[in-house]
Design an enzyme around this catalytic site. Structure first.
Site, PDB file in Angstrom:
ATOM      1  N   ASN A 202      -4.478   5.581  -7.196  1.00 28.01           N
ATOM      2  CA  ASN A 202      -5.183   6.781  -7.431  1.00 28.01           C
ATOM      3  C   ASN A 202      -4.340   8.104  -8.006  1.00 28.01           C
ATOM      4  O   ASN A 202      -4.099   9.209  -7.031  1.00 28.01           O
ATOM      5  CB  ASN A 202      -5.584   7.380  -6.004  1.00 28.01           C
ATOM      6  CG  ASN A 202      -4.608   7.419  -4.691  1.00 28.01           C
ATOM      7  OD1 ASN A 202      -3.658   6.677  -4.943  1.00 28.01           O
ATOM      8  ND2 ASN A 202      -4.987   8.149  -3.788  1.00 28.01           N
TER       9      ASN A 202
ATOM     10  N   ASP B 172      -8.599   2.369  -4.005  1.00 26.95           N
ATOM     11  CA  ASP B 172      -8.198   2.803  -2.739  1.00 26.95           C
ATOM     12  C   ASP B 172      -8.138   4.490  -2.679  1.00 26.95           C
ATOM     13  O   ASP B 172      -7.789   5.105  -3.689  1.00 26.95           O
ATOM     14  CB  ASP B 172      -6.689   2.482  -2.339  1.00 26.95           C
ATOM     15  CG  ASP B 172      -6.239   3.108  -1.014  1.00 26.95           C
ATOM     16  OD1 ASP B 172      -6.978   2.937  -0.098  1.00 26.95           O
ATOM     17  OD2 ASP B 172      -5.315   3.775  -1.055  1.00 26.95           O
TER      18      ASP B 172
ATOM     19  N   HIS C 125       0.867  -1.290  -0.005  1.00 25.77           N
ATOM     20  CA  HIS C 125       0.050   0.024   0.008  1.00 25.77           C
ATOM     21  C   HIS C 125       0.720   1.399   0.071  1.00 25.77           C
ATOM     22  O   HIS C 125       1.004   1.891   1.061  1.00 25.77           O
ATOM     23  CB  HIS C 125      -0.705  -0.054   1.234  1.00 25.77           C
ATOM     24  CG  HIS C 125      -2.279   0.913   1.076  1.00 25.77           C
ATOM     25  ND1 HIS C 125      -3.340   0.338   1.836  1.00 25.77           N
ATOM     26  CD2 HIS C 125      -2.197   2.043   0.544  1.00 25.77           C
ATOM     27  CE1 HIS C 125      -4.261   1.351   1.624  1.00 25.77           C
ATOM     28  NE2 HIS C 125      -3.556   2.355   0.767  1.00 25.77           N
TER      29      HIS C 125
ATOM     30  N   ASP D  97       0.413   2.288   3.755  1.00 27.55           N
ATOM     31  CA  ASP D  97      -0.394   3.622   3.446  1.00 27.55           C
ATOM     32  C   ASP D  97       0.466   4.984   3.166  1.00 27.55           C
ATOM     33  O   ASP D  97       0.028   5.926   3.485  1.00 27.55           O
ATOM     34  CB  ASP D  97      -1.758   3.709   4.240  1.00 27.55           C
ATOM     35  CG  ASP D  97      -2.782   4.329   3.416  1.00 27.55           C
ATOM     36  OD1 ASP D  97      -2.295   4.723   2.329  1.00 27.55           O
ATOM     37  OD2 ASP D  97      -3.818   4.644   4.016  1.00 27.55           O
TER      38      ASP D  97
ATOM     39  N   HIS E 182       1.366   5.101  -1.859  1.00 30.02           N
ATOM     40  CA  HIS E 182       1.006   6.134  -2.823  1.00 30.02           C
ATOM     41  C   HIS E 182       2.119   6.847  -3.286  1.00 30.02           C
ATOM     42  O   HIS E 182       2.748   7.578  -2.449  1.00 30.02           O
ATOM     43  CB  HIS E 182      -0.013   6.980  -2.104  1.00 30.02           C
ATOM     44  CG  HIS E 182      -1.255   6.145  -1.764  1.00 30.02           C
ATOM     45  ND1 HIS E 182      -2.104   6.011  -2.403  1.00 30.02           N
ATOM     46  CD2 HIS E 182      -1.684   5.710  -0.313  1.00 30.02           C
ATOM     47  CE1 HIS E 182      -3.369   5.548  -1.963  1.00 30.02           C
ATOM     48  NE2 HIS E 182      -3.151   5.422  -0.744  1.00 30.02           N
TER      49      HIS E 182
ATOM     50  N   HIS F  19      -5.914  -1.444   5.134  1.00 22.95           N
ATOM     51  CA  HIS F  19      -5.796  -0.778   6.443  1.00 22.95           C
ATOM     52  C   HIS F  19      -7.177  -0.764   7.311  1.00 22.95           C
ATOM     53  O   HIS F  19      -7.814   0.127   7.704  1.00 22.95           O
ATOM     54  CB  HIS F  19      -5.657   0.929   5.881  1.00 22.95           C
ATOM     55  CG  HIS F  19      -6.478   1.309   4.952  1.00 22.95           C
ATOM     56  ND1 HIS F  19      -7.872   1.282   4.826  1.00 22.95           N
ATOM     57  CD2 HIS F  19      -6.141   2.288   3.982  1.00 22.95           C
ATOM     58  CE1 HIS F  19      -8.271   1.942   3.894  1.00 22.95           C
ATOM     59  NE2 HIS F  19      -7.217   2.287   3.099  1.00 22.95           N
TER      60      HIS F  19
HETATM   61 ZN   LIG Z   1      -7.297   3.767   1.657  1.00 23.59          ZN
END
Ligand SMILES: [Zn+2]
Lengths: 426, 311
Positions: free
Chosen positions: A92, A150, A58, A303, A60, A230
């Site tokens: 995303n 996500d 996870h 995350d 970003h 998460h």
């Molecule tokens: Zn999320």
């Protein structure tokens, strides 16, 4: 013949063994495990653990679209410093990872940086709008094995059912960000006494739990495999535990911050503590830790969500949610003392490699013939963050001023050191 | 005292000190020329991100009566809308030489965030649904003035309406309780925060049940958007259940006080004209606003100066 590297005197943690030895790496693979090995480059690892490199399910990485916050290269470097050899890139981005072109771009940028394997995830729905399915078969052919919207949960239950059915045919896994949007409008923090005092709209636990429940039942009728991103509440852990007891093909992750930080931090009015799902209560933390110990939770995932400084200087309600995680994950998890080192290797490497289906190259035992994607860390070393020395392009870490325990010393990616003695090599 | 951001931070001693100082200011305001040189050379900037002419004028009048210079930043027309960050705006105004910011913002916590970016004092003139400490000071002063009570021990204060979204309620619950009042909240459960078990209050969903026991009836404003958000089915139904009607006025004790922070929603929480209520203090609340804000400005900025002399 390329140069050989020998990791000296490390405690090797494998699935069924643990021993102190040297590890020799040649041509990208583990060439020898034994005593008194010789090589061109020697990396001291006394007092350290050597395990398979960490795999983050996870991350970003913000590229394409928000390179001001992070690029695939800076995120990869942050990952390498955190002991990671593979990062699943969340979709995303802008444009989102819902087309082969973007998937290929992300993977190529990862290769160009060459610091970790960047594993692009794909969107479940086009544009992550939750309205129609992304071209999942095309994306699967391009190598995508994990699909998620996500940042958004897929709100439409019928669409989610179709997505699961379709995913089953493709043999891929869907990963859900569980949040019933109607229940979290304008939400800034956990719905709790603290949000009552602050007059902030709360993000109630039920908003997560309803979707966990719904999706477990959708898995039950479709038989598709599903990963829960998460998880943050006690009841979510209970639901997943019950689903696993029923033999359903579900897995789940928690973040280091949901294991270590609580809702009260928001009363500092510092948006660095705003994250989605929000920081919860001590009793939720206890339940998440219990889930780590009994196997309900399969993975610790960061995350990692970089944001430029000015975005986090907005008000609590306007600031975007998210915090850095890659460089601190190990230090936070070890400082929490929630589980044994062996469990941490399972949660941060073996299990996530399997969930991301990259377990041929990652999360393998440190054994002759296996790909040399390795992490060497000192589990006792205490340290604190120097905000000026973060490899990430952003500085939104919630751990400033905290003492972390356990630090990555060396990281080996594809047989080459990306980190030596805590220093990024490139 | 460096900042005034919440009643909690102010504490009971600070609260009493400001109420006493307000007496002095009220006396100044009685003079033919209600102006003293106490804050000459000081600059107060009002930074209003939310329109509130009433509160802003109250602060600016207070500053002028103490001879402070004032600057007004109406943020809807300033550079904040042109992409300049709040931090940049605050830094720029600080560089102009400002001693205090009076801040009103729709977002919770802004006064605390700003205090990290400037050396000036911060006065919270309302942050989201969180705090509005000068309104609470005004209300405490107004009750004290009307009842001649130094503290509120034994006093029963009933706060009616949209507690959930009200900064006035949050500040007043803290202030009234600190002074010893017994506070009862009256609202439908949808207009109460999800968990208030740790607040020093009683809760009722029936206004008529608590009416006759109230020494102070504090009516909150209900914004019409609460209907669209599903907090109440209709304004009419809310008004029936929780509005102040002529009948309910009749049910009040003869010496009970009625208050409202303004602006009023006629026909919603107030079905009657306040002048029809014998002990309405609503006009006193407005009048005392200036004196209270003078006290706050003097306390934060007036170190070393005194209140004597003519401007
Ligand atoms: Zn999320």
């Amino acid at each position: 013949m390329s140069d050989s590297i020998v990791i000296k005197n490390a405690t090797i943690i494998n699935r069924t063994s643990q021993l102190v030895a040297d590890v020799k790496i040649e041509n990208g693979f583990v060439a020898e495990v034994g005593k008194n090995l010789k090589g061109d480059t020697l990396l001291d690892a006394s007092g350290c653990i050597v395990s398979s490199g960490f795999v983050d399910l996870h991350a970003h990485l913000r590229e394409p679209g928000k390179e001001e916050a992070e690029t695939i290269e800076t995120g990869s470097r942050a990952g390498a410093l955190g002991g990671y050899t593979a990062l699943v890139a969340m979709p995303n981005t802008d444009p989102p990872q819902d087309s082969v072109a973007v998937i290929d771009f992300v993977r190529e940028q990862g290769k160009r940086a060459g610091l970790v394997d960047v594993v692009p995830s794909g969107c479940i729905t086009l544009g992550r709008h939750g309205e129609s399915l992304a071209p999942m078969a095309e994306l699967a052919q391009a190598g995508v094995t994990l699909f998620t919207d996500d940042g958004n949960g897929v709100q439409d239950a019928a669409l989610m059912r179709r997505a699961l059915e379709y995913a089953k045919g493709l043999g891929v896994t869907l990963a859900q960000h569980c949040e019933v949007a109607e229940l979290t409008k304008g939400a800034v923090m956990n719905e709790c006494r603290c949000c009552t005092d602050l007059g902030l709209p709360g993000w109630p636990a039920i908003a997560e739990e309803l979707m966990v429940f719904r999706d477990i039942e959708l898995v039950r009728i479709t038989g598709a495999s599903m990963h829960f991103l998460h998880l943050s509440t006690k009841r979510s852990v209970e639901l997943v535990r019950a689903g696993k007891r029923d033999g359903l093909p579900i897995t789940a992750e928690v973040t280091p911050h949901h294991l270590s930080l609580t809702e009260e931090l928001l009363s500092s009015y510092n948006p660095v503590f705003k994250v989605n799902p929000p920081l919860r209560s001590t009793s939720d933390i206890q339940a998440l830790k219990a889930g780590l110990l009994d196997g309900t939770i399969d993975a610790i995932a960061t995350d990692h969500a970089p944001h430029p400084r000015r975005d986090k200087e907005m008000s609590l309600d306007m600031a975007p949610p998210g915090m850095l995680g890659l460089e601190t994950a190990l230090g936070v998890v070890l400082a929490e003392g929630a589980c044994e080192i062996r469990d941490i290797v399972a949660l941060m490497s073996w299990n996530p490699a399997k969930i991301a289906r990259i377990d041929k190259a990652h999360g393998c035992d440190v054994a002759v013939g296996n790909k040399a994607n390795l992490c060497v860390f000192d589990p006792e070393l205490t340290w604190s963050i120097d905000i000026n020395r973060l490899a990430s392009k952003s500085v939104n870490t919630p751990y400033l001023g905290r003492t972390l325990r356990g630090r990555v010393r060396h990281t080996i990616f594809n047989g080459l050191p990306t980190v030596i003695d805590g220093q990024a090599q490139r | 005292m460096k900042h005034l951001r919440s009643i909690d931070e102010l504490g009971l001693d600070g609260l009493n000190k400001l109420l006493q100082l307000t007496d002095h200011m009220a006396e100044i305001n009685q003079r033919p020329v209600p102006k003293v040189p106490a804050l000459r050379g000081r600059t107060v900037a009002s930074l209003f991100f939310e329109d509130s002419t009433r509160t802003r004028l109250s602060f600016e009048t207070a500053a002028k009566r103490l001879s402070a210079d004032t600057m007004t930043f109406n943020v809807s027309t300033s550079s904040v809308n042109k992409g300049e960050s709040l931090r940049d705006t605050v830094a720029t105004i600080t560089d102009m030489g400002v001693d205090a910011f009076v801040v009103r913002h729709k977002s919770v916590g802004i006064p605390w965030q700003i205090s990290a970016w400037t050396t000036a004092s911060i006065i919270n003139a309302g942050d989201g649904a969180h705090q509005h400490p000068t309104q609470a000071l005004v209300d405490c002063y107004t009750i004290r003035e009307a009842t001649h009570a130094q503290n509120f021990a034994g006093m029963k204060v009933t706060i009616v309406g949209d507690i959930k979204h009200s900064r006035v309620a949050r500040s007043n619950i803290q202030a009234f309780s600190m002074l010893g009042a017994k506070v009862t909240l009256v609202a439908p459960p949808t207009l109460l925060p999800p968990d208030i078990s740790h607040w020093p209050v009683d809760v009722s969903h029936d206004l008529d049940e608590v009416l006759a026991e109230s020494d102070v009836l504090y009516m909150l404003r209900l914004q019409s958007e609460r209907m669209a958000q599903g907090h109440v089915p209709t304004l009419r139904e809310y008004s029936e259940q929780y509005g102040l009607t002529q009948k309910r006025v009749m049910g009040l004790r003869s010496n009970a006080i009625v208050m409202h922070p303004g602006p009023m929603n006629r026909g919603v929480e107030m079905q009657i004209d306040p002048s029809d209520v014998k002990n309405s203090l609503i006009h006193r609340q407005v009048a005392n606003g200036v004196s209270v804000r003078m006290a706050v400005l003097f306390e934060l900025l007036g170190s070393g100066s005194n209140l004597g002399g003519q401007a």
